[in-house]
Design a protein around this motif. Structure first.
Motif, PDB file in Angstrom:
ATOM      1  N   ASN A 172      15.066  50.452   5.061  1.00  0.00           N
ATOM      2  CA  ASN A 172      13.675  50.098   4.883  1.00  0.00           C
ATOM      3  C   ASN A 172      13.366  48.557   5.253  1.00  0.00           C
ATOM      4  O   ASN A 172      13.670  47.602   4.615  1.00  0.00           O
TER       5      ASN A 172
ATOM      6  N   CYS B 251       3.188  51.276  10.238  1.00  0.00           N
ATOM      7  CA  CYS B 251       4.566  51.216  10.105  1.00  0.00           C
ATOM      8  C   CYS B 251       5.101  51.673   8.651  1.00  0.00           C
ATOM      9  O   CYS B 251       5.785  52.600   8.579  1.00  0.00           O
ATOM     10  N   GLU B 252       4.466  50.954   7.684  1.00  0.00           N
ATOM     11  CA  GLU B 252       4.867  51.063   6.095  1.00  0.00           C
ATOM     12  C   GLU B 252       4.544  52.530   5.836  1.00  0.00           C
ATOM     13  O   GLU B 252       5.272  53.059   4.932  1.00  0.00           O
TER      14      GLU B 252
ATOM     15  N   PRO C 217      11.088  46.376   8.975  1.00  0.00           N
ATOM     16  CA  PRO C 217      10.209  46.631   9.695  1.00  0.00           C
ATOM     17  C   PRO C 217      10.192  47.440  11.055  1.00  0.00           C
ATOM     18  O   PRO C 217       9.644  48.337  11.511  1.00  0.00           O
TER      19      PRO C 217
ATOM     20  N   SER D 248      -1.276  49.491   3.301  1.00  0.00           N
ATOM     21  CA  SER D 248      -0.174  49.209   4.068  1.00  0.00           C
ATOM     22  C   SER D 248      -0.420  49.318   5.414  1.00  0.00           C
ATOM     23  O   SER D 248      -1.223  50.072   5.808  1.00  0.00           O
TER      24      SER D 248
ATOM     25  N   GLN E 189      10.678  51.226   9.972  1.00  0.00           N
ATOM     26  CA  GLN E 189       9.198  51.783   9.701  1.00  0.00           C
ATOM     27  C   GLN E 189       8.624  51.917  11.082  1.00  0.00           C
ATOM     28  O   GLN E 189       8.080  53.017  11.224  1.00  0.00           O
TER      29      GLN E 189
ATOM     30  N   TYR F 104       6.468  55.220   7.187  1.00  0.00           N
ATOM     31  CA  TYR F 104       7.916  55.166   6.629  1.00  0.00           C
ATOM     32  C   TYR F 104       7.844  55.708   5.249  1.00  0.00           C
ATOM     33  O   TYR F 104       9.025  56.461   4.905  1.00  0.00           O
ATOM     34  N   ARG F 105       6.854  55.361   4.422  1.00  0.00           N
ATOM     35  CA  ARG F 105       6.787  55.789   2.940  1.00  0.00           C
ATOM     36  C   ARG F 105       6.956  57.522   3.123  1.00  0.00           C
ATOM     37  O   ARG F 105       7.678  58.127   2.480  1.00  0.00           O
TER      38      ARG F 105
END
Length: 142
Positions: free
Chosen positions: A54, A116-117, A56, A113, A59, A120-121
């Motif tokens: 986790n 990217c976040e 950047p 967010s 992500q 990723y999540r």
């Protein structure tokens, strides 16, 4: 007449079915995203083992790959129908229980967010909850 043809083309594009990707697509998208983002070789080795720290860069890597797969869009998020079809194949029955389990992994980014976040999540949840199907869909064909 030109307007009619244009409308027919747009309707056809809007209703086009998702095309299930394969291992070769995955390798191509991985290579493109690694190059675009300047991901170091040691980190790529982690990704090849389905390890996604986790941070950047990772992500944004997942956002890049899932976007190229047409599974994630920076404006609308994950397309659960496309994810379902990718995991189950061209003849996905879209049974509601499995569909709901996929939907449980994604959100509408209520947190605000960055893309990217957000990607990723959802991606890490989808990969964690469906690891066997992901690996099967990407396995080399014998």
């Amino acid at each position: 007449m030109k307007v009619f043809v244009a409308i027919c083309v747009l309707i056809g594009l809007a209703s086009a079915d998702y095309v299930v990707r394969n291992r070769n697509d995955m390798l191509k998208y991985r290579e493109e995203c690694v190059k675009e983002l300047g991901i170091p070789a040691d980190v790529v080795e982690k990704y090849q083992k389905f390890e996604y720290p986790n941070e950047p860069q990772t992500q944004c890597y997942l956002k890049c790959v899932f976007t190229k797969w047409e599974l994630f869009d920076v404006q609308t998020g994950f397309n659960v129908e496309n994810v379902h079809q990718q995991l189950v194949g061209n003849h996905a029955d879209h049974n509601e229980a499995f569909h709901a389990s996929l939907a449980a992994c994604v959100d509408k980014n209520e947190q605000g967010s960055n893309a990217c976040e957000w990607a990723y999540r959802g991606a890490t949840c989808l990969l964690r909850e469906n690891a066997a199907l992901v690996q099967k869909s990407l396995a080399p064909k014998a």
